[in-house]
Motif scaffolding. Structure first.
Motif, short mmCIF file in Angstrom:
data_model
loop_
_atom_site.label_atom_id
_atom_site.label_comp_id
_atom_site.label_asym_id
_atom_site.label_seq_id
_atom_site.Cartn_x
_atom_site.Cartn_y
_atom_site.Cartn_z
N SER A 52 23.13 -4.56 -33.37
CA SER A 52 21.99 -5.40 -33.75
C SER A 52 22.52 -6.75 -34.24
CB SER A 52 21.16 -4.73 -34.85
OG SER A 52 20.62 -3.51 -34.39
N PRO A 53 22.87 -7.64 -33.32
CA PRO A 53 23.48 -8.92 -33.72
C PRO A 53 22.54 -9.79 -34.55
CG PRO A 53 22.96 -8.91 -31.37
CD PRO A 53 22.72 -7.53 -31.86
N ASN A 54 23.12 -10.43 -35.55
CA ASN A 54 22.38 -11.33 -36.42
C ASN A 54 22.40 -12.73 -35.82
OD1 ASN A 54 21.56 -13.10 -38.45
ND2 ASN A 54 22.64 -12.01 -40.08
N PRO A 55 21.22 -13.34 -35.59
CA PRO A 55 21.20 -14.69 -35.01
C PRO A 55 21.94 -15.73 -35.84
CG PRO A 55 19.04 -13.68 -34.87
CD PRO A 55 19.88 -12.78 -35.74
N GLN A 56 22.24 -15.43 -37.09
CA GLN A 56 22.95 -16.37 -37.95
C GLN A 56 24.47 -16.22 -37.87
OE1 GLN A 56 21.19 -18.74 -39.58
NE2 GLN A 56 19.40 -17.85 -38.57
N LYS A 57 24.93 -15.19 -37.14
CA LYS A 57 26.37 -14.93 -37.08
C LYS A 57 26.86 -15.00 -35.63
CE LYS A 57 26.64 -11.90 -41.14
NZ LYS A 57 27.04 -10.55 -41.62
N ASP A 58 27.57 -16.06 -35.29
CA ASP A 58 28.07 -16.23 -33.92
C ASP A 58 28.93 -15.04 -33.49
OD1 ASP A 58 26.84 -18.71 -33.71
OD2 ASP A 58 28.64 -19.82 -34.29
N GLU A 59 29.76 -14.53 -34.41
CA GLU A 59 30.70 -13.46 -34.06
C GLU A 59 30.01 -12.15 -33.69
OE1 GLU A 59 30.46 -13.64 -38.62
OE2 GLU A 59 30.50 -15.05 -36.93
N ASP A 60 28.72 -12.02 -33.99
CA ASP A 60 27.97 -10.81 -33.62
C ASP A 60 27.61 -10.78 -32.14
OD1 ASP A 60 28.04 -10.01 -36.25
OD2 ASP A 60 25.86 -10.03 -36.56
N TRP A 61 27.73 -11.93 -31.46
CA TRP A 61 27.16 -12.07 -30.13
C TRP A 61 28.17 -12.09 -28.99
CZ3 TRP A 61 22.00 -11.83 -29.31
CH2 TRP A 61 21.20 -11.90 -30.45
N CYS A 62 29.43 -12.34 -29.25
CA CYS A 62 30.37 -12.53 -28.15
C CYS A 62 31.76 -12.01 -28.51
CB CYS A 62 30.44 -14.00 -27.75
SG CYS A 62 30.59 -15.13 -29.15
N PHE A 63 32.56 -11.80 -27.48
CA PHE A 63 33.91 -11.25 -27.64
C PHE A 63 34.96 -12.34 -27.39
CE2 PHE A 63 31.21 -7.70 -26.60
CZ PHE A 63 31.72 -6.62 -27.32
N GLY A 64 36.11 -12.22 -28.05
CA GLY A 64 37.22 -13.12 -27.77
C GLY A 64 37.80 -12.86 -26.40
N ASP A 65 38.63 -13.79 -25.91
CA ASP A 65 39.17 -13.67 -24.56
C ASP A 65 40.56 -13.04 -24.53
OD1 ASP A 65 40.54 -15.82 -25.66
OD2 ASP A 65 40.38 -17.08 -23.88
N THR A 66 40.94 -12.32 -25.60
CA THR A 66 42.21 -11.59 -25.58
C THR A 66 42.06 -10.31 -24.78
OG1 THR A 66 41.68 -10.33 -27.58
CG2 THR A 66 42.79 -12.47 -27.88
N GLU A 67 43.18 -9.75 -24.36
CA GLU A 67 43.13 -8.49 -23.60
C GLU A 67 42.45 -7.39 -24.41
OE1 GLU A 67 46.10 -5.41 -21.20
OE2 GLU A 67 46.89 -7.29 -22.01
N THR A 68 42.74 -7.32 -25.70
CA THR A 68 42.14 -6.29 -26.56
C THR A 68 40.63 -6.43 -26.64
OG1 THR A 68 44.15 -6.18 -27.88
CG2 THR A 68 42.15 -5.33 -28.89
N GLU A 69 40.16 -7.66 -26.82
CA GLU A 69 38.72 -7.89 -26.94
C GLU A 69 38.00 -7.65 -25.62
OE1 GLU A 69 36.44 -9.40 -29.85
OE2 GLU A 69 37.75 -7.69 -30.19
N ILE A 70 38.62 -8.07 -24.52
CA ILE A 70 38.02 -7.82 -23.20
C ILE A 70 37.90 -6.32 -22.97
CG2 ILE A 70 38.35 -8.06 -20.71
CD1 ILE A 70 39.77 -10.76 -21.35
N ALA A 71 38.96 -5.57 -23.30
CA ALA A 71 38.92 -4.11 -23.14
C ALA A 71 37.83 -3.50 -24.00
CB ALA A 71 40.28 -3.52 -23.49
N ARG A 72 37.63 -4.04 -25.21
CA ARG A 72 36.59 -3.52 -26.10
C ARG A 72 35.21 -3.75 -25.50
NH1 ARG A 72 34.05 -4.86 -31.49
NH2 ARG A 72 34.75 -7.03 -31.31
#
Length: 205
Positions: A52-72
């Motif tokens: 349930s991403p919070n519209p006030q928190k950017d980090e709730d909406w997208c993943f980083g482009d590292t291999e670990t984050e892509i795999a997640r």
């Protein structure tokens, strides 16, 4: 669908490093994801780091482009990766062994990393267009160090001119220099950032 933002630092490519945007486009990546999820006519199923991403928190909406984050993101069910990031030949989207087995099922929205690395070089693209002919291009002079800067200043420059990085990011590092003093100051600033610089004639309008 999931959107990737830039966590990775851009590598040195031929001695030049593309500047990283503070935050790595996390703000625009969050905006893209929110817009996809909340389209009125046909909302798109999006995968986010939290349920349930919070519209006030950017980090709730997208993943980083590292291999670990892509795999997640893939583990959470993403089938399409929107690469809202700086790409290069050794980017995990191109080289990560953990993604090899998914190459036939996972789609990437964005340009091929190897092609981006080549065509992100403005000097390469300008010279390619000049060699093909039929294109009107401003006169350009390249510089990679103080000696080149001195050589450029010795040419018949007609101010204003534009100084910019070969591997720039948006308008970052692009400046209209209206005098030799401005060009010297701007050129030295860019050269201090692992930059390869192009000085072009200013095109009015």
């Amino acid at each position: 669908m999931t959107v990737l933002y830039q966590e990775l630092a851009p590598p040195l490519i031929n001695g030049v490093r593309k500047p990283k945007k503070p935050g790595g486009y996390i703000d625009s990546s969050a905006d893209i994801t929110y817009s996809l999820k909340h389209q009125h006519h046909s909302p798109i199923s999006v995968v986010t780091p939290v349920s349930s991403p919070n519209p006030q928190k950017d980090e709730d909406w997208c993943f980083g482009d590292t291999e670990t984050e892509i795999a997640r993101a893939l583990k959470k069910g993403a089938t399409h990766l929107w690469a809202n990031t700086i790409l290069f030949a050794d980017h995990p989207l191109q080289t990560a062994e953990s993604l090899t087995g998914m190459a036939q099922t996972v789609k990437v929205v964005g340009q091929p990393p190897k092609l981006v690395e080549l065509c992100d070089d403005k000097a390469f693209v300008n010279n390619l267009l000049r060699s093909r002919g039929g294109f009107t291009l401003p006169e350009a002079r390249d510089m990679i160090d103080e000696e080149d800067l001195a050589d450029v200043l010795d040419t018949d420059l007609r101010y204003p001119v534009v100084g910019k990085q070969v591997r720039g990011r948006g308008s970052y590092g692009v400046k209209v220099c209206r005098s030799e003093e401005e060009l010297i100051d701007h050129g030295r600033d860019l050269l201090g950032e692992d930059a390869y610089v192009i000085v072009e004639d200013f095109l009015a309008g």
